[in-house]
Design a protein around this motif. Structure first.
Motif, PDB file in Angstrom:
ATOM      1  N   ILE A   8     -10.247  11.513   4.847  1.00  0.00           N
ATOM      2  CA  ILE A   8      -9.341  11.693   5.972  1.00  0.00           C
ATOM      3  C   ILE A   8     -10.034  12.523   7.042  1.00  0.00           C
ATOM      4  CG2 ILE A   8      -7.170  12.738   6.718  1.00  0.00           C
ATOM      5  CD1 ILE A   8      -6.074  11.998   3.949  1.00  0.00           C
ATOM      6  N   LEU A   9     -10.149  11.972   8.224  1.00  0.00           N
ATOM      7  CA  LEU A   9     -10.778  12.661   9.335  1.00  0.00           C
ATOM      8  C   LEU A   9      -9.773  13.588   9.991  1.00  0.00           C
ATOM      9  CD1 LEU A   9     -12.642   9.637  10.915  1.00  0.00           C
ATOM     10  CD2 LEU A   9     -13.608  11.409   9.465  1.00  0.00           C
ATOM     11  N   THR A  10     -10.141  14.836  10.142  1.00  0.00           N
ATOM     12  CA  THR A  10      -9.232  15.776  10.798  1.00  0.00           C
ATOM     13  C   THR A  10      -9.839  16.329  12.076  1.00  0.00           C
ATOM     14  OG1 THR A  10     -10.082  17.561   9.409  1.00  0.00           O
ATOM     15  CG2 THR A  10      -8.094  16.441   8.653  1.00  0.00           C
ATOM     16  N   ALA A  75       2.582  15.245  18.235  1.00  0.00           N
ATOM     17  CA  ALA A  75       1.596  14.777  17.257  1.00  0.00           C
ATOM     18  C   ALA A  75       2.302  13.964  16.179  1.00  0.00           C
ATOM     19  CB  ALA A  75       0.863  15.948  16.635  1.00  0.00           C
ATOM     20  N   PHE A  76       1.543  13.072  15.537  1.00  0.00           N
ATOM     21  CA  PHE A  76       2.046  12.282  14.419  1.00  0.00           C
ATOM     22  C   PHE A  76       0.869  11.773  13.619  1.00  0.00           C
ATOM     23  CE2 PHE A  76       1.479   9.480  17.988  1.00  0.00           C
ATOM     24  CZ  PHE A  76       0.927   8.327  17.457  1.00  0.00           C
ATOM     25  N   GLY A  77       1.120  11.395  12.377  1.00  0.00           N
ATOM     26  CA  GLY A  77       0.079  10.823  11.531  1.00  0.00           C
ATOM     27  C   GLY A  77       0.327   9.347  11.331  1.00  0.00           C
ATOM     28  N   VAL A  78      -0.745   8.590  11.230  1.00  0.00           N
ATOM     29  CA  VAL A  78      -0.665   7.173  10.892  1.00  0.00           C
ATOM     30  C   VAL A  78      -1.408   7.011   9.572  1.00  0.00           C
ATOM     31  CG1 VAL A  78      -1.326   4.828  11.540  1.00  0.00           C
ATOM     32  CG2 VAL A  78      -0.529   6.426  13.296  1.00  0.00           C
ATOM     33  N   VAL A 113      -5.265  18.596  11.221  1.00  0.00           N
ATOM     34  CA  VAL A 113      -5.509  19.622  12.228  1.00  0.00           C
ATOM     35  C   VAL A 113      -4.259  19.863  13.068  1.00  0.00           C
ATOM     36  CG1 VAL A 113      -6.841  20.171  14.306  1.00  0.00           C
ATOM     37  CG2 VAL A 113      -7.994  19.213  12.316  1.00  0.00           C
ATOM     38  N   SER A 114      -3.536  18.800  13.401  1.00  0.00           N
ATOM     39  CA  SER A 114      -2.331  18.924  14.231  1.00  0.00           C
ATOM     40  C   SER A 114      -1.164  19.536  13.463  1.00  0.00           C
ATOM     41  CB  SER A 114      -1.916  17.560  14.759  1.00  0.00           C
ATOM     42  OG  SER A 114      -1.445  16.753  13.687  1.00  0.00           O
ATOM     43  N   GLY A 115      -1.271  19.572  12.129  1.00  0.00           N
ATOM     44  CA  GLY A 115      -0.199  20.080  11.294  1.00  0.00           C
ATOM     45  C   GLY A 115       0.608  18.992  10.610  1.00  0.00           C
ATOM     46  N   VAL A 116       0.413  17.728  10.982  1.00  0.00           N
ATOM     47  CA  VAL A 116       1.160  16.640  10.356  1.00  0.00           C
ATOM     48  C   VAL A 116       0.599  16.338   8.974  1.00  0.00           C
ATOM     49  CG1 VAL A 116       1.775  15.601  12.577  1.00  0.00           C
ATOM     50  CG2 VAL A 116      -0.222  14.758  11.344  1.00  0.00           C
ATOM     51  N   ALA A 125      -6.277   7.354   7.269  1.00  0.00           N
ATOM     52  CA  ALA A 125      -5.221   8.223   7.774  1.00  0.00           C
ATOM     53  C   ALA A 125      -5.695   8.819   9.094  1.00  0.00           C
ATOM     54  CB  ALA A 125      -4.900   9.326   6.765  1.00  0.00           C
ATOM     55  N   LEU A 126      -4.850   8.751  10.108  1.00  0.00           N
ATOM     56  CA  LEU A 126      -5.224   9.166  11.445  1.00  0.00           C
ATOM     57  C   LEU A 126      -4.316  10.286  11.936  1.00  0.00           C
ATOM     58  CD1 LEU A 126      -5.465   5.547  12.839  1.00  0.00           C
ATOM     59  CD2 LEU A 126      -7.357   6.934  12.024  1.00  0.00           C
ATOM     60  N   ASP A 127      -4.902  11.342  12.444  1.00  0.00           N
ATOM     61  CA  ASP A 127      -4.185  12.456  13.038  1.00  0.00           C
ATOM     62  C   ASP A 127      -4.095  12.146  14.529  1.00  0.00           C
ATOM     63  OD1 ASP A 127      -4.912  16.033  13.300  1.00  0.00           O
ATOM     64  OD2 ASP A 127      -3.037  14.948  13.489  1.00  0.00           O
TER      65      ASP A 127
END
Length: 138
Positions: A8-10, A75-78, A113-116, A125-127
């Protein structure tokens, strides 16, 4: 069946190559855009708005519980699910009546990083940071 887990890239500065690699794991929601007439035709596969810079378009009902949080926090995660994640897909679709934090139980999540929260075993998984919210029909 092959299950591919990706790190997962943060990093907020994800490269176009990493974004493109993540989008290749998206098997649902892939569209083929076609144009032309007769023998003067062409087409392309699309899954995202832009690769450089990396950008996605998502549509969320204004009445969904996620919308006010995304609007407020920006912010949101995918999380791109695979066949092994049927239970997660059903839980987040409302099956079983679970809501909020209860939908996350029983799976491994990491904080971006965004907290999601991002699913540790997702295909990708995308931040994501909100660039613009355009309110249209729900």
């Amino acid at each position: 069946m092959n299950v591919i887990s990706r790190h997962i890239l943060t990093d907020k500065n994800v490269s176009s190559a990493d974004f493109r690699a993540a989008m290749r794991h998206l098997t649902g929601g892939v569209s083929v855009i076609t144009a032309g007439q007769g023998r003067d035709i062409t087409g392309m596969t699309v899954t995202s708005l832009s690769v450089d810079p990396p950008a996605l378009i998502v549509s969320i009902n204004r009445h969904a519980s996620s919308f006010p949080l995304i609007k407020r926090l920006g912010a949101f995660g995918v999380n791109l699910l695979n066949a092994d994640h049927l239970d997660i897909a059903e839980r987040f679709a409302g099956k079983g009546g679970l809501k909020g934090v209860d939908r996350f139980a029983g799976s491994d999540w990491v904080t971006a990083v965004s907290g999601v929260p991002l699913l540790a075993g997702a295909s990708a998984a995308l931040d994501c940071e909100v660039e613009e919210i355009i309110e249209r029909h729900s």
